[in-house]
Design an enzyme around this catalytic site. Structure first.
Site, PDB file in Angstrom:
ATOM      1  N   SER A  88     -21.547  30.156 -67.693  1.00  0.00           N
ATOM      2  CA  SER A  88     -22.942  29.746 -67.619  1.00  0.00           C
ATOM      3  C   SER A  88     -23.108  28.283 -67.229  1.00  0.00           C
ATOM      4  O   SER A  88     -22.233  27.454 -67.475  1.00  0.00           O
ATOM      5  CB  SER A  88     -23.620  29.987 -68.976  1.00  0.00           C
ATOM      6  OG  SER A  88     -22.925  29.314 -70.000  1.00  0.00           O
ATOM      7  N   GLN A 138     -24.269  25.043 -68.332  1.00  0.00           N
ATOM      8  CA  GLN A 138     -24.303  24.684 -69.741  1.00  0.00           C
ATOM      9  C   GLN A 138     -24.052  23.205 -69.947  1.00  0.00           C
ATOM     10  O   GLN A 138     -23.645  22.479 -69.039  1.00  0.00           O
ATOM     11  CB  GLN A 138     -23.230  25.464 -70.497  1.00  0.00           C
ATOM     12  CG  GLN A 138     -21.816  25.202 -70.015  1.00  0.00           C
ATOM     13  CD  GLN A 138     -20.780  26.062 -70.716  1.00  0.00           C
ATOM     14  OE1 GLN A 138     -20.098  25.602 -71.617  1.00  0.00           O
ATOM     15  NE2 GLN A 138     -20.681  27.318 -70.283  1.00  0.00           N
ATOM     16  N   HIS A 164     -22.977  20.541 -73.658  1.00  0.00           N
ATOM     17  CA  HIS A 164     -22.646  20.524 -75.077  1.00  0.00           C
ATOM     18  C   HIS A 164     -23.377  19.360 -75.736  1.00  0.00           C
ATOM     19  O   HIS A 164     -23.480  18.273 -75.157  1.00  0.00           O
ATOM     20  CB  HIS A 164     -21.137  20.390 -75.273  1.00  0.00           C
ATOM     21  CG  HIS A 164     -20.365  21.456 -74.559  1.00  0.00           C
ATOM     22  ND1 HIS A 164     -20.549  22.790 -74.801  1.00  0.00           N
ATOM     23  CD2 HIS A 164     -19.423  21.387 -73.584  1.00  0.00           C
ATOM     24  CE1 HIS A 164     -19.752  23.506 -74.024  1.00  0.00           C
ATOM     25  NE2 HIS A 164     -19.059  22.670 -73.271  1.00  0.00           N
ATOM     26  N   LYS A 168     -18.978  18.708 -78.894  1.00  0.00           N
ATOM     27  CA  LYS A 168     -17.934  19.456 -78.200  1.00  0.00           C
ATOM     28  C   LYS A 168     -17.558  18.813 -76.860  1.00  0.00           C
ATOM     29  O   LYS A 168     -17.652  19.445 -75.811  1.00  0.00           O
ATOM     30  CB  LYS A 168     -18.400  20.902 -77.981  1.00  0.00           C
ATOM     31  CG  LYS A 168     -17.298  21.848 -77.494  1.00  0.00           C
ATOM     32  CD  LYS A 168     -17.892  23.190 -77.143  1.00  0.00           C
ATOM     33  CE  LYS A 168     -16.849  24.100 -76.533  1.00  0.00           C
ATOM     34  NZ  LYS A 168     -17.413  25.365 -76.027  1.00  0.00           N
ATOM     35  N   GLU A 215     -15.064  18.040 -73.978  1.00  0.00           N
ATOM     36  CA  GLU A 215     -13.947  18.909 -73.617  1.00  0.00           C
ATOM     37  C   GLU A 215     -13.254  18.451 -72.349  1.00  0.00           C
ATOM     38  O   GLU A 215     -13.827  17.767 -71.509  1.00  0.00           O
ATOM     39  CB  GLU A 215     -14.427  20.354 -73.464  1.00  0.00           C
ATOM     40  CG  GLU A 215     -15.380  20.582 -72.303  1.00  0.00           C
ATOM     41  CD  GLU A 215     -15.944  21.992 -72.276  1.00  0.00           C
ATOM     42  OE1 GLU A 215     -16.134  22.581 -73.362  1.00  0.00           O
ATOM     43  OE2 GLU A 215     -16.211  22.499 -71.171  1.00  0.00           O
ATOM     44  N   HIS A 248     -22.445  21.561 -66.545  1.00  0.00           N
ATOM     45  CA  HIS A 248     -21.270  22.068 -65.845  1.00  0.00           C
ATOM     46  C   HIS A 248     -21.231  23.584 -65.901  1.00  0.00           C
ATOM     47  O   HIS A 248     -21.952  24.218 -66.690  1.00  0.00           O
ATOM     48  CB  HIS A 248     -19.974  21.508 -66.443  1.00  0.00           C
ATOM     49  CG  HIS A 248     -19.769  21.833 -67.894  1.00  0.00           C
ATOM     50  ND1 HIS A 248     -20.419  21.173 -68.916  1.00  0.00           N
ATOM     51  CD2 HIS A 248     -18.978  22.755 -68.513  1.00  0.00           C
ATOM     52  CE1 HIS A 248     -20.042  21.659 -70.088  1.00  0.00           C
ATOM     53  NE2 HIS A 248     -19.169  22.627 -69.860  1.00  0.00           N
ATOM     54  N   ARG A 306     -27.078  26.830 -73.059  1.00  0.00           N
ATOM     55  CA  ARG A 306     -27.001  27.541 -71.781  1.00  0.00           C
ATOM     56  C   ARG A 306     -28.363  27.583 -71.096  1.00  0.00           C
ATOM     57  O   ARG A 306     -29.397  27.594 -71.754  1.00  0.00           O
ATOM     58  CB  ARG A 306     -26.498  28.972 -71.983  1.00  0.00           C
ATOM     59  CG  ARG A 306     -25.106  29.057 -72.593  1.00  0.00           C
ATOM     60  CD  ARG A 306     -24.699  30.504 -72.806  1.00  0.00           C
ATOM     61  NE  ARG A 306     -23.341  30.608 -73.327  1.00  0.00           N
ATOM     62  CZ  ARG A 306     -23.044  30.585 -74.617  1.00  0.00           C
ATOM     63  NH1 ARG A 306     -24.013  30.466 -75.518  1.00  0.00           N
ATOM     64  NH2 ARG A 306     -21.788  30.681 -75.018  1.00  0.00           N
ATOM     65  N   LYS A 323     -26.599  35.653 -71.959  1.00  0.00           N
ATOM     66  CA  LYS A 323     -26.839  35.163 -73.311  1.00  0.00           C
ATOM     67  C   LYS A 323     -28.128  34.355 -73.373  1.00  0.00           C
ATOM     68  O   LYS A 323     -28.780  34.090 -72.356  1.00  0.00           O
ATOM     69  CB  LYS A 323     -25.648  34.322 -73.775  1.00  0.00           C
ATOM     70  CG  LYS A 323     -24.354  35.095 -73.901  1.00  0.00           C
ATOM     71  CD  LYS A 323     -23.215  34.220 -74.409  1.00  0.00           C
ATOM     72  CE  LYS A 323     -21.922  35.012 -74.555  1.00  0.00           C
ATOM     73  NZ  LYS A 323     -20.802  34.162 -75.039  1.00  0.00           N
TER      74      LYS A 323
END
Length: 426
Positions: free
Chosen positions: A110, A112, A114, A137, A139, A279, A298, A304
């Site tokens: 997706s 998205q 964080h 989050k 990453e 991203h 998202r 979702k």
């Protein structure tokens, strides 16, 4: 050292999201099968998306020899975590500050972002059913195979070029907003307050466009591209747009191809995404490491829940070349066959170990715990502290390595070994 071995095998968990690669084409399935995960068998028609290695409560790893959750074991043996890590990350409950994963991506993830720590706490309090924990989050994605992704906002002039060259994209942005954006797109301060506000207005206009307008403009765009009528400026994103439309027909997230950087990574290259960076991973196999969270906001390319208001409000709107997100590899300590990927956060770093046949590689002790996975070959991991010891490993083996322990990776005389090791050092 504790009586329990300071290096021991743990059992990871497999996640079967619909974007994963099918059957044994997925490295997740390959590693899980090779490691002999309990009750695991491969269905050639099923997707295998993620292998989780860590203590996140959504899918915790187990101590292989006892079946106890890794977090419970670490809570009972805090010396395995290291006092500095326990204190800095409030980890007396045995939760590691990072989560280590393997991802195998067939279908785009997706659009998205964080949340940062404060936003995560608010979202978790408001919607614990969606935002499962109060942690941030950040990453890092480290390519195992050729890997593509949408990553951060593209430079403002590039977005302006697409607004000018792509009428279907421009049709979703009111002229007052596109005119204001055009006036600032070549600014010498692209991350200034006014420039960020202009970019936010463009992004918000697209992401909140009516479903009817989105489907109409996407239909026109796909028809034009399929007929080979793309403009010169659009050639770099044509194949991406058509691929995403095949996977998610009529989805608003496809227009993010005109606003985000489209990056191609070769094996061994890595990107880092902090809080608020939009991203979407598109294809490939990666090692992924993140702060110990499963929070995702998202807004497209997903069945979702789409939380467009929180995505729009929480982004940085820092437009830049994709090199801004690159994690540049560096030597690890004095090791000859180890490469360090060290993003600008305290929760984790990752070391890649590539051992030729018959070689050994010593890693000095680090102040925090590690998780390591063998992705190629076989060998062993040994240590000399205390009574010393050695653990034999092969493809798919996942190890926990105690804080404060020097270890040696050993490849057999015939055949090398590749290991990825995530660690924290407070």
């Amino acid at each position: 050292m504790p009586s329990f071995p300071p290096v021991f095998k743990i059992t990871p968990t497999v996640q079967q999201y619909d974007w994963g690669k099918l059957g044994l084409s997925s490295k997740v399935a390959q590693f899980a099968k090779a490691a002999g995960l309990p009750d695991f068998s491969v269905d050639d028609n099923a997707p295998y998306a993620e292998l989780w290695m860590g203590t996140h409560p959504n899918s915790p790893s187990l101590v292989s020899s006892t079946g106890e959750t890794l977090s419970n074991h670490l809570a009972s043996h805090p010396e395995l975590m290291g006092e500095s890590v326990v204190n800095r990350f409030d980890a007396a409950d045995g939760n590691l500050p990072f989560l280590f994963k393997v991802l195998a991506i067939e279908k785009a993830l997706s659009i998205q972002s964080h949340p940062d720590k404060r936003t995560a706490e608010v979202l978790h309090a408001q919607r614990p059913d969606i935002y499962k924990d109060p942690n941030h989050k950040p990453e890092m994605a480290l390519a195992l195979t050729p890997f593509t992704a949408l990553c951060g906002f593209a430079p403002l002039p590039q977005i302006l070029t697409y607004l000018s060259a792509t009428p279907e994209f421009a049709a979703l942005v009111p002229s007052s907003i596109s005119d204001a954006f055009a006036a600032l797109a070549r600014s010498s301060t692209p991350t200034g307050a006014a420039e960020k506000a202009a970019l936010k207005d463009v992004f918000a206009a697209v992401m909140t466009a009516s479903e009817t307008d989105v489907k109409t403009q996407l239909g026109r765009l796909v028809e034009r591209y399929s007929a080979g009528k793309e403009h010169e400026e659009e050639k770099k994103v044509k194949s991406l747009v058509l691929r995403l439309n095949e996977q998610f027909p009529g989805d608003i997230g496809i227009f993010c191809a005109f606003m985000l950087n489209y990056v191609h990574l070769n094996p061994g290259e890595a990107i880092f995404l902090g809080a608020g960076e939009p991203h979407a991973y598109v294809s490939g196999d990666i090692m992924e490491c993140m702060a110990n969270s499963d929070n995702v906001i998202r807004a497209g390319l997903t069945p979702k829940l789409r939380d467009i208001p929180n995505l729009i409000s929480g982004l940085t709107y820092a437009a830049a070349l994709p090199t801004q997100h690159q994690v540049r590899p560096a030597p690890f300590a004095s090791a000859s066959h180890s490469t360090l990927y060290d993003p600008p956060i305290p929760e984790f770093s990752v070391v890649q170990v590539v051992l030729p046949s018959g070689e050994r590689e010593s890693h000095p002790s680090v102040a925090g715990p590690s998780i390591a996975i063998v992705t190629e070959g076989r060998g062993s991991v040994g240590w000399s502290e205390g009574k010393g010891g050695e653990v034999d490993v092969d493809v798919g083996s996942v190890l926990f390595i105690s804080a404060g322990l020097g270890v040696e990776f050993r490849a057999p005389a015939e055949g090398g070994m590749t290991v990825y090791r995530a660690f924290v050092e407070a």
